[in-house]
Motif scaffolding. Sequence first.
Motif, PDB file in Angstrom:
ATOM      1  N   MET A   1       0.907  -1.281  -0.045  1.00  0.00           N
ATOM      2  CA  MET A   1       0.366  -0.209   0.183  1.00  0.00           C
ATOM      3  C   MET A   1       1.011   1.418   0.109  1.00  0.00           C
ATOM      4  O   MET A   1       0.653   2.391  -0.843  1.00  0.00           O
ATOM      5  CB  MET A   1      -1.187   0.533   1.637  1.00  0.00           C
ATOM      6  N   MET A   2       2.033   1.279   1.033  1.00  0.00           N
ATOM      7  CA  MET A   2       2.681   2.351   0.898  1.00  0.00           C
ATOM      8  C   MET A   2       3.368   2.501  -0.346  1.00  0.00           C
ATOM      9  O   MET A   2       3.152   3.633  -1.336  1.00  0.00           O
ATOM     10  CB  MET A   2       3.539   2.042   1.974  1.00  0.00           C
ATOM     11  N   VAL A   3       3.862   1.406  -1.143  1.00  0.00           N
ATOM     12  CA  VAL A   3       4.294   1.853  -2.153  1.00  0.00           C
ATOM     13  C   VAL A   3       3.820   2.185  -3.580  1.00  0.00           C
ATOM     14  O   VAL A   3       3.988   2.990  -4.318  1.00  0.00           O
ATOM     15  CB  VAL A   3       5.543   0.355  -2.928  1.00  0.00           C
ATOM     16  N   TRP A   4       2.581   1.076  -3.139  1.00  0.00           N
ATOM     17  CA  TRP A   4       1.397   1.912  -4.342  1.00  0.00           C
ATOM     18  C   TRP A   4       1.123   3.218  -4.356  1.00  0.00           C
ATOM     19  O   TRP A   4       1.105   4.294  -5.275  1.00  0.00           O
ATOM     20  CB  TRP A   4       0.311   1.526  -4.556  1.00  0.00           C
ATOM     21  N   THR A   5       0.506   3.671  -2.334  1.00  0.00           N
ATOM     22  CA  THR A   5       0.288   5.391  -2.968  1.00  0.00           C
ATOM     23  C   THR A   5       1.848   6.310  -3.278  1.00  0.00           C
ATOM     24  O   THR A   5       1.516   7.275  -3.949  1.00  0.00           O
ATOM     25  CB  THR A   5       0.018   5.256  -1.118  1.00  0.00           C
ATOM     26  N   MET A   6       2.793   6.017  -3.137  1.00  0.00           N
ATOM     27  CA  MET A   6       3.897   6.391  -3.413  1.00  0.00           C
ATOM     28  C   MET A   6       4.356   6.722  -5.126  1.00  0.00           C
ATOM     29  O   MET A   6       4.351   7.760  -5.869  1.00  0.00           O
ATOM     30  CB  MET A   6       5.498   6.347  -2.558  1.00  0.00           C
ATOM     31  N   LYS A   7       4.191   5.719  -5.383  1.00  0.00           N
ATOM     32  CA  LYS A   7       3.766   5.979  -7.106  1.00  0.00           C
ATOM     33  C   LYS A   7       3.551   6.523  -7.273  1.00  0.00           C
ATOM     34  O   LYS A   7       3.507   6.780  -8.383  1.00  0.00           O
ATOM     35  CB  LYS A   7       3.689   4.217  -7.320  1.00  0.00           C
ATOM     36  N   GLN A   8       1.827   6.063  -7.174  1.00  0.00           N
ATOM     37  CA  GLN A   8       0.757   6.954  -7.248  1.00  0.00           C
ATOM     38  C   GLN A   8       0.761   8.980  -7.486  1.00  0.00           C
ATOM     39  O   GLN A   8       0.273   9.257  -8.408  1.00  0.00           O
ATOM     40  CB  GLN A   8      -0.788   6.814  -7.343  1.00  0.00           C
ATOM     41  N   LEU A   9       1.647   9.073  -6.437  1.00  0.00           N
ATOM     42  CA  LEU A   9       1.897  10.826  -5.616  1.00  0.00           C
ATOM     43  C   LEU A   9       2.708  11.222  -7.451  1.00  0.00           C
ATOM     44  O   LEU A   9       3.383  12.043  -7.055  1.00  0.00           O
ATOM     45  CB  LEU A   9       2.482  10.639  -4.719  1.00  0.00           C
ATOM     46  N   GLY A  10       3.977  10.396  -8.017  1.00  0.00           N
ATOM     47  CA  GLY A  10       4.854  10.603  -8.346  1.00  0.00           C
ATOM     48  C   GLY A  10       5.945  10.500  -7.829  1.00  0.00           C
ATOM     49  O   GLY A  10       6.995  11.579  -8.231  1.00  0.00           O
ATOM     50  N   ILE A  11       6.329   9.920  -7.019  1.00  0.00           N
ATOM     51  CA  ILE A  11       7.263  10.436  -5.928  1.00  0.00           C
ATOM     52  C   ILE A  11       8.467   9.360  -6.070  1.00  0.00           C
ATOM     53  O   ILE A  11       7.935   8.270  -5.882  1.00  0.00           O
ATOM     54  CB  ILE A  11       7.438   9.969  -3.824  1.00  0.00           C
ATOM     55  N   PRO A  12       9.812   9.608  -6.436  1.00  0.00           N
ATOM     56  CA  PRO A  12      10.417   8.657  -6.573  1.00  0.00           C
ATOM     57  C   PRO A  12      11.479   7.707  -4.981  1.00  0.00           C
ATOM     58  O   PRO A  12      10.984   8.318  -4.418  1.00  0.00           O
ATOM     59  CB  PRO A  12      11.807   9.136  -6.670  1.00  0.00           C
ATOM     60  N   ILE A  13      10.935   6.392  -5.502  1.00  0.00           N
ATOM     61  CA  ILE A  13      11.043   5.404  -3.969  1.00  0.00           C
ATOM     62  C   ILE A  13      12.380   4.350  -4.752  1.00  0.00           C
ATOM     63  O   ILE A  13      11.816   4.313  -5.838  1.00  0.00           O
ATOM     64  CB  ILE A  13       9.989   5.156  -3.899  1.00  0.00           C
ATOM     65  N   SER A  14      12.356   3.474  -3.397  1.00  0.00           N
ATOM     66  CA  SER A  14      12.937   2.387  -3.894  1.00  0.00           C
ATOM     67  C   SER A  14      12.469   1.474  -2.555  1.00  0.00           C
ATOM     68  O   SER A  14      12.167   2.182  -1.865  1.00  0.00           O
ATOM     69  CB  SER A  14      15.054   3.001  -3.447  1.00  0.00           C
ATOM     70  N   TYR A  15      12.158   0.125  -2.641  1.00  0.00           N
ATOM     71  CA  TYR A  15      11.518  -0.078  -1.770  1.00  0.00           C
ATOM     72  C   TYR A  15      11.901  -2.375  -1.952  1.00  0.00           C
ATOM     73  O   TYR A  15      12.368  -2.375  -2.823  1.00  0.00           O
ATOM     74  CB  TYR A  15      10.214   0.002  -1.778  1.00  0.00           C
ATOM     75  N   SER A  16      11.290  -3.312  -0.805  1.00  0.00           N
ATOM     76  CA  SER A  16      11.675  -3.944  -1.035  1.00  0.00           C
ATOM     77  C   SER A  16      10.339  -4.452   0.149  1.00  0.00           C
ATOM     78  O   SER A  16      10.433  -4.109   0.554  1.00  0.00           O
ATOM     79  CB  SER A  16      12.753  -4.717  -0.228  1.00  0.00           C
ATOM     80  N   VAL A  17       9.334  -5.258  -1.363  1.00  0.00           N
ATOM     81  CA  VAL A  17       8.705  -5.867  -0.419  1.00  0.00           C
ATOM     82  C   VAL A  17       8.640  -7.613  -0.518  1.00  0.00           C
ATOM     83  O   VAL A  17       9.193  -8.353  -1.701  1.00  0.00           O
ATOM     84  CB  VAL A  17       6.962  -5.313  -1.163  1.00  0.00           C
TER      85      VAL A  17
END
Length: 303
Positions: free
Chosen positions: A117-133
């Motif tokens: 959910m956190m990854v999805w929300t940040m992506k939809q906001l257009g915020i560059p992120i790195s992540y591991s799920v």
Amino acid sequence: GGVGIGPLAEIAFDAGYSVQGSDAQESRITRNLQQKGISVFIGQDGSALQAAHDTEAIDWFVYTSALPANHPELVLAKQLGIKTAKRDELLAHIISEKNLKLIAVAGTHGKTTTTGMMVWTMKQLGIPISYSVGSTLTFGPSGAFDPASNYFIYECDEFDRNFLHFSPTLSIITSIDYDHADTYPTQDDYLQAFGQFCNQSTMTVMWQADNHFGVTAKNGWVLRDDEVADIRLAGAHNRKNATLVMKAIEYLGVAPNEKAAEILAGFPGTDRRFEKLGDNLYTDYGHHPAEIAATLQLAHELS
């Protein structure tokens, strides 16, 4: 080829490291890594590791907690004087070296969904992120490194005390319910570990019912049960997890609550978390009584 090491290999590769590895058998994850240009050797008798080290000296041998102490590659790596470490140590190194702010999602239940959910929300906001799920996602790879990112979102597992190797900028605690008796002999051991994890975090977002160790307003947002946000998602546990994400987004100051709630309502889910296979047919990874109960509650909503 595992859901922990596989994404880590992809993250390290995207972060500019030279990466190669092995597994006992081929899988979808190993094939995906090979398509990215990462060498994956099938078979683990040590010969591939020796040949690779002879060609270019290996700095780190990173291995899963499931690897036995007498594993041929682990034994050989130590004989060759290669630094050996579990995945959390390399990940912490990458986060530190790239100067990323860690957003860690921990808890007994709901970590994967909430991280997704956190990854999805940040992506939809257009915020560059790195992540591991710790699962495959329907909307992207399980792990990624973006050179433009300021944040690293991590499903921070308590198994093997993994989460105690990190000092997050922001932690989300989804739930606390005694588990992993092989790592924590007593419930007190388990709760103390979570307390230590919260103390290592600059800010913690969690539910009052899980606040067994006195997280205060000074370094945490502790939510009451009646503070569950009105988010259009099936399943009481999904709405609670989405509320935590909404509060995390509010703390980061990257979007208003209304926008975050709108995005979360469209969350497509993660694999094997009430994943639809066909009409009235779903698959779910839940294997703990509390998780099974939550899945059944969600199913009743849809029936």
